[in-house]
Every structure is written in C-alpha cells, then in structure tokens.
Design a protein around this motif. Structure first.
Motif, PDB file in Angstrom:
ATOM      1  N   ALA A 178       0.835  -1.202   0.000  1.00 21.86           N
ATOM      2  CA  ALA A 178       0.000   0.000   0.000  1.00 21.86           C
ATOM      3  C   ALA A 178       0.865   1.246   0.000  1.00 21.86           C
ATOM      4  CB  ALA A 178      -0.943  -0.003   1.202  1.00 21.86           C
ATOM      5  N   ASP A 179       1.971   1.212   0.740  1.00 19.43           N
ATOM      6  CA  ASP A 179       2.866   2.365   0.773  1.00 19.43           C
ATOM      7  C   ASP A 179       3.501   2.605  -0.596  1.00 19.43           C
ATOM      8  OD1 ASP A 179       2.372   2.841   3.464  1.00 19.43           O
ATOM      9  OD2 ASP A 179       3.998   1.524   4.129  1.00 19.43           O
ATOM     10  N   ALA A 180       3.844   1.535  -1.298  1.00 13.77           N
ATOM     11  CA  ALA A 180       4.394   1.684  -2.647  1.00 13.77           C
ATOM     12  C   ALA A 180       3.346   2.266  -3.588  1.00 13.77           C
ATOM     13  CB  ALA A 180       4.890   0.342  -3.171  1.00 13.77           C
ATOM     14  N   MET A 181       2.086   1.840  -3.439  1.00 12.94           N
ATOM     15  CA  MET A 181       1.005   2.380  -4.261  1.00 12.94           C
ATOM     16  C   MET A 181       0.814   3.868  -4.001  1.00 12.94           C
ATOM     17  SD  MET A 181      -1.897  -0.625  -4.287  1.00 12.94           S
ATOM     18  CE  MET A 181      -1.554  -2.230  -5.023  1.00 12.94           C
ATOM     19  N   ILE A 182       0.881   4.247  -2.744  1.00  9.81           N
ATOM     20  CA  ILE A 182       0.735   5.666  -2.396  1.00  9.81           C
ATOM     21  C   ILE A 182       1.895   6.476  -2.965  1.00  9.81           C
ATOM     22  CG2 ILE A 182       0.789   7.289  -0.471  1.00  9.81           C
ATOM     23  CD1 ILE A 182      -0.801   5.132   1.123  1.00  9.81           C
ATOM     24  N   THR A 183       3.097   5.950  -2.848  1.00 11.27           N
ATOM     25  CA  THR A 183       4.267   6.644  -3.383  1.00 11.27           C
ATOM     26  C   THR A 183       4.143   6.833  -4.895  1.00 11.27           C
ATOM     27  OG1 THR A 183       5.701   5.758  -1.648  1.00 11.27           O
ATOM     28  CG2 THR A 183       6.773   6.498  -3.667  1.00 11.27           C
ATOM     29  N   ALA A 184       3.745   5.766  -5.602  1.00 14.02           N
ATOM     30  CA  ALA A 184       3.570   5.868  -7.052  1.00 14.02           C
ATOM     31  C   ALA A 184       2.411   6.792  -7.394  1.00 14.02           C
ATOM     32  CB  ALA A 184       3.330   4.481  -7.648  1.00 14.02           C
ATOM     33  N   GLY A 185       1.319   6.686  -6.626  1.00  9.78           N
ATOM     34  CA  GLY A 185       0.152   7.515  -6.894  1.00  9.78           C
ATOM     35  C   GLY A 185       0.421   8.989  -6.724  1.00  9.78           C
ATOM     36  N   LYS A 186       1.154   9.345  -5.682  1.00  7.57           N
ATOM     37  CA  LYS A 186       1.512  10.747  -5.477  1.00  7.57           C
ATOM     38  C   LYS A 186       2.370  11.268  -6.625  1.00  7.57           C
ATOM     39  CE  LYS A 186       1.360  11.223  -0.436  1.00  7.57           C
ATOM     40  NZ  LYS A 186       2.196  11.462   0.771  1.00  7.57           N
ATOM     41  N   ALA A 187       3.318  10.449  -7.074  1.00  6.92           N
ATOM     42  CA  ALA A 187       4.172  10.857  -8.194  1.00  6.92           C
ATOM     43  C   ALA A 187       3.360  11.028  -9.467  1.00  6.92           C
ATOM     44  CB  ALA A 187       5.283   9.828  -8.404  1.00  6.92           C
ATOM     45  N   ALA A 188       2.397  10.130  -9.666  1.00  2.00           N
ATOM     46  CA  ALA A 188       1.531  10.230 -10.843  1.00  2.00           C
ATOM     47  C   ALA A 188       0.671  11.487 -10.779  1.00  2.00           C
ATOM     48  CB  ALA A 188       0.653   8.986 -10.953  1.00  2.00           C
ATOM     49  N   ASN A 189       0.131  11.785  -9.595  1.00  2.00           N
ATOM     50  CA  ASN A 189      -0.659  13.004  -9.426  1.00  2.00           C
ATOM     51  C   ASN A 189       0.174  14.242  -9.702  1.00  2.00           C
ATOM     52  OD1 ASN A 189      -2.711  11.857  -6.591  1.00  2.00           O
ATOM     53  ND2 ASN A 189      -2.972  11.571  -8.784  1.00  2.00           N
ATOM     54  N   GLU A 190       1.401  14.249  -9.220  1.00  4.31           N
ATOM     55  CA  GLU A 190       2.281  15.402  -9.444  1.00  4.31           C
ATOM     56  C   GLU A 190       2.599  15.573 -10.926  1.00  4.31           C
ATOM     57  OE1 GLU A 190       5.690  14.783  -7.004  1.00  4.31           O
ATOM     58  OE2 GLU A 190       4.572  14.991  -5.114  1.00  4.31           O
ATOM     59  N   LYS A 191       2.763  14.472 -11.620  1.00  6.37           N
ATOM     60  CA  LYS A 191       3.061  14.536 -13.048  1.00  6.37           C
ATOM     61  C   LYS A 191       1.815  14.854 -13.867  1.00  6.37           C
ATOM     62  CE  LYS A 191       5.172  11.999 -16.873  1.00  6.37           C
ATOM     63  NZ  LYS A 191       5.696  10.706 -17.386  1.00  6.37           N
ATOM     64  N   GLY A 192       0.647  14.536 -13.328  1.00  4.17           N
ATOM     65  CA  GLY A 192      -0.597  14.795 -14.040  1.00  4.17           C
ATOM     66  C   GLY A 192      -1.010  13.692 -14.989  1.00  4.17           C
ATOM     67  N   ILE A 193      -0.568  12.448 -14.715  1.00  5.33           N
ATOM     68  CA  ILE A 193      -0.962  11.326 -15.564  1.00  5.33           C
ATOM     69  C   ILE A 193      -2.155  10.600 -14.953  1.00  5.33           C
ATOM     70  CG2 ILE A 193       1.358  11.045 -16.524  1.00  5.33           C
ATOM     71  CD1 ILE A 193       1.731   8.632 -14.636  1.00  5.33           C
ATOM     72  N   PRO A 194      -2.924   9.869 -15.764  1.00  4.64           N
ATOM     73  CA  PRO A 194      -4.107   9.173 -15.252  1.00  4.64           C
ATOM     74  C   PRO A 194      -3.742   8.092 -14.238  1.00  4.64           C
ATOM     75  CG  PRO A 194      -4.133   9.277 -17.659  1.00  4.64           C
ATOM     76  CD  PRO A 194      -2.778   9.714 -17.227  1.00  4.64           C
ATOM     77  N   VAL A 195      -4.622   7.931 -13.249  1.00  2.22           N
ATOM     78  CA  VAL A 195      -4.481   6.882 -12.240  1.00  2.22           C
ATOM     79  C   VAL A 195      -5.779   6.083 -12.199  1.00  2.22           C
ATOM     80  CG1 VAL A 195      -4.141   6.355  -9.794  1.00  2.22           C
ATOM     81  CG2 VAL A 195      -2.918   8.281 -10.844  1.00  2.22           C
ATOM     82  N   VAL A 196      -5.670   4.776 -12.421  1.00  2.00           N
ATOM     83  CA  VAL A 196      -6.821   3.870 -12.343  1.00  2.00           C
ATOM     84  C   VAL A 196      -6.684   3.050 -11.062  1.00  2.00           C
ATOM     85  CG1 VAL A 196      -8.042   1.936 -13.411  1.00  2.00           C
ATOM     86  CG2 VAL A 196      -7.039   3.738 -14.844  1.00  2.00           C
ATOM     87  N   LEU A 197      -7.675   3.132 -10.186  1.00  2.00           N
ATOM     88  CA  LEU A 197      -7.683   2.354  -8.947  1.00  2.00           C
ATOM     89  C   LEU A 197      -8.716   1.242  -9.059  1.00  2.00           C
ATOM     90  CD1 LEU A 197      -6.909   1.814  -5.983  1.00  2.00           C
ATOM     91  CD2 LEU A 197      -8.639   3.507  -5.316  1.00  2.00           C
ATOM     92  N   ASP A 198      -8.262   0.007  -8.842  1.00  2.00           N
ATOM     93  CA  ASP A 198      -9.139  -1.162  -8.891  1.00  2.00           C
ATOM     94  C   ASP A 198      -9.175  -1.783  -7.502  1.00  2.00           C
ATOM     95  OD1 ASP A 198     -10.564  -3.456  -9.508  1.00  2.00           O
ATOM     96  OD2 ASP A 198      -9.512  -3.800 -11.397  1.00  2.00           O
ATOM     97  N   PRO A 199     -10.228  -1.518  -6.714  1.00  2.00           N
ATOM     98  CA  PRO A 199     -10.290  -2.001  -5.331  1.00  2.00           C
ATOM     99  C   PRO A 199     -10.814  -3.441  -5.260  1.00  2.00           C
ATOM    100  CG  PRO A 199     -12.208  -0.659  -5.788  1.00  2.00           C
ATOM    101  CD  PRO A 199     -11.384  -0.662  -7.046  1.00  2.00           C
ATOM    102  N   VAL A 200     -10.051  -4.363  -5.806  1.00  2.00           N
ATOM    103  CA  VAL A 200     -10.486  -5.758  -5.936  1.00  2.00           C
ATOM    104  C   VAL A 200     -10.818  -6.352  -4.561  1.00  2.00           C
ATOM    105  CG1 VAL A 200      -9.829  -8.065  -6.706  1.00  2.00           C
ATOM    106  CG2 VAL A 200      -9.082  -6.059  -7.995  1.00  2.00           C
ATOM    107  N   GLY A 201     -12.025  -6.863  -4.420  1.00  2.00           N
ATOM    108  CA  GLY A 201     -12.422  -7.547  -3.190  1.00  2.00           C
ATOM    109  C   GLY A 201     -12.498  -6.664  -1.971  1.00  2.00           C
ATOM    110  N   VAL A 202     -12.650  -5.350  -2.166  1.00  2.00           N
ATOM    111  CA  VAL A 202     -12.633  -4.433  -1.022  1.00  2.00           C
ATOM    112  C   VAL A 202     -13.762  -4.721  -0.042  1.00  2.00           C
ATOM    113  CG1 VAL A 202     -14.021  -2.666  -2.191  1.00  2.00           C
ATOM    114  CG2 VAL A 202     -12.443  -1.995  -0.366  1.00  2.00           C
ATOM    115  N   ALA A 203     -14.850  -5.311  -0.537  1.00  2.00           N
ATOM    116  CA  ALA A 203     -15.974  -5.622   0.345  1.00  2.00           C
ATOM    117  C   ALA A 203     -15.772  -6.915   1.129  1.00  2.00           C
ATOM    118  CB  ALA A 203     -17.259  -5.729  -0.473  1.00  2.00           C
ATOM    119  N   ALA A 204     -14.707  -7.660   0.810  1.00  2.00           N
ATOM    120  CA  ALA A 204     -14.544  -8.985   1.399  1.00  2.00           C
ATOM    121  C   ALA A 204     -13.991  -8.953   2.815  1.00  2.00           C
ATOM    122  CB  ALA A 204     -13.633  -9.842   0.514  1.00  2.00           C
ATOM    123  N   THR A 205     -13.048  -8.036   3.095  1.00  2.00           N
ATOM    124  CA  THR A 205     -12.409  -8.000   4.414  1.00  2.00           C
ATOM    125  C   THR A 205     -12.172  -6.567   4.859  1.00  2.00           C
ATOM    126  OG1 THR A 205     -10.115  -8.014   3.583  1.00  2.00           O
ATOM    127  CG2 THR A 205     -11.188 -10.167   3.892  1.00  2.00           C
TER     128      THR A 205
END
Length: 261
Positions: free
Chosen positions: A70-97
């Motif tokens: 999750a920390d790696a995802m946040i690090t990559a996501g912040k960098a992507a936001n700063e660059k202004g590129i699209p970010v697709v989040l797929d919350p697979v199985g988020v309802a399961a646990t």
C-alpha cells in the motif's frame, strides 16, 4: 465508441505502470501489449515514484495486496498526481475484508484517482451501500446508478461499475455499455486487464467519459468476437483468441461496419 480513441492510444504506445495483482501480471502484460500499450510491473517502493514519473498512466490494483505494498502504491500515486498522468484504482475484493477496505481508504487519503473501477459490490462498499459480495465477486443487486453517482461525488472521480451492463459515471453523466460476453467471467483477471486498457485510453486527448466508454465498448466487442470463433469452446480456447482480438481495429471487431460507432 470512438475509434479515434483506440487509434490514438495505440499511436501513443503508452507506458502503463502497474502495481497490481500478482495472479494476473502475465495476462495483463500480454493483453495490454496486444492492444498496443507497453506494460511495466514495478512494486518495489524504492522505485515506485521514479517509474511513475516516466510512465504515461498508473494502475493500482489491490487484488493480492500486502500491507507494505500500500505504501508503494501511495508513493507511485503521489508521483503520478504530481506529473498529471491518469491513475486507475481497482479495489479488488474491497468488500470482502476489513483489511482490504482499510488499505483502499489509506490509498484514497493520499492519492487522487482519475477513475475507480470495480464491480457493484466493490463500489458499493466504498460508499457503505448494501450489495452482497462473495470474495472478489459481486452477487447482489442494487441501484447501481445511484451508487456510481455517490462514489463519484465522494471521491471526486470517475467511476466504472462493471457487470452485465457496465455503468460509467464521468463528466457529470451516466453512460452504459452492454458489450461483452459471459466467458469473460470465467477467466482470471479479465476485470484487471480492463483497467489496463482503460488506462491506455485515458492517455488520449478526449474527455474522460469518451475515453472510458470507448475502452469498455472495445473490450466487450473483443470478447464477443473471440467467443464467436468456431474453435472457441470454453474459457481455455477463448483466452488466447480474446488476446488476439484486442489487437484488432474497432472496424474489424464490428464486421467492417464502421458506421455503428
């Protein structure tokens, strides 16, 4: 569907950075390559930001997430936001646990996704709506339009809810997609690969609603084309034919009837 979006995405040969489900990495990579994109899978936190900075889009998929990832995802996501590129989040199985829900909430506190894509149960879980889920699958029914709108307002992002009829909420409107084939639900990672194709289409110069609609429509048409082939008898023969179909033009998938797009 706008065929120009598919062509422009291919002309871009976008580099799509994935921090994704390890079960589907090979399928995602081959499917995106067939479509015309360029996949990279980099989950190490020490390189996540650097890889995002040289990429054209980012896919975050929690299918087999570990807490450290999750920390790696946040690090990559912040960098992507700063660059202004699209970010697709797929919350697979988020309802399961509760663990999965905690990880998604942690990511969403730090990262601004361009689109959140999931099945009805997954997106409903993000807004505390009640749609029954089992594992990573949605098995219940509910007001999907309302859930898409609620999630879009809550996270200020586009929403894709996949199902028999896909629902897109983007640019303050609802769009529906009915292309596809039941065999998609019988191969592991079909939803994950859709996230990669959507990310590639999001690198084009069109509106988000047009990009997502074209990605979903094309993906479903590729599945329909593959399923109709005479040698396809089930999931095993469908899968390679589907990957082939992802390399076709919209006109080829529609039997040459360009006017239908």
């Amino acid at each position: 569907m706008n065929p120009d979006i598919i062509q422009q995405a291919r002309n871009n040969t976008p580099l799509i950075h994935h921090l994704t489900n390890q079960v589907v990495m090979n399928f995602n990579a081959n499917g995106l390559l067939a479509f015309g994109g360029s996949p990279v899978m980099a989950k190490e936190i020490r390189e996540a930001a650097d890889m995002a900075k040289v990429s054209d889009a980012l896919v975050l998929n929690i299918g087999t997430i570990l807490e450290s990832e999750a920390d790696a995802m946040i690090t990559a996501g912040k960098a992507a936001n700063e660059k202004g590129i699209p970010v697709v989040l797929d919350p697979v199985g988020v309802a399961a646990t509760s663990f999965r829900k905690d990880m998604v909430e942690k990511i969403l506190q730090e990262v601004r996704p361009t689109v959140i894509k999931g099945n009805a149960g997954e997106i409903a879980s993000l807004v505390d709506a009640n749609i029954q889920s089992r594992g990573v699958d949605s098995v219940g029914e509910g007001n999907v339009d309302e859930i898409a709108e609620q999630a879009g307002r809550k996270y200020d992002t586009a929403i894709v809810i996949t199902g028999k009829t896909d629902v897109i909420h983007a640019d303050q409107k609802l769009i529906y997609n009915q292309t596809g084939h039941p065999l998609l639900s019988n191969i592991t990672g079909s939803g994950c690969l859709l996230g990669s194709i959507a990310a590639a289409c999001l690198t084009t110069s069109y509106t988000v609603s047009e990009q997502l609609s074209s990605a979903l429509s094309f993906y479903g048409l590729a599945a329909e084309h593959a399923a109709k082939l005479p040698h396809v008898h089930g999931p095993g023969t469908f899968l390679p034919s589907f990957i082939d179909a992802l390399s076709f033009t919209p006109k080829q998938l529609n039997g040459g009837l360009e006017d239908d797009f």
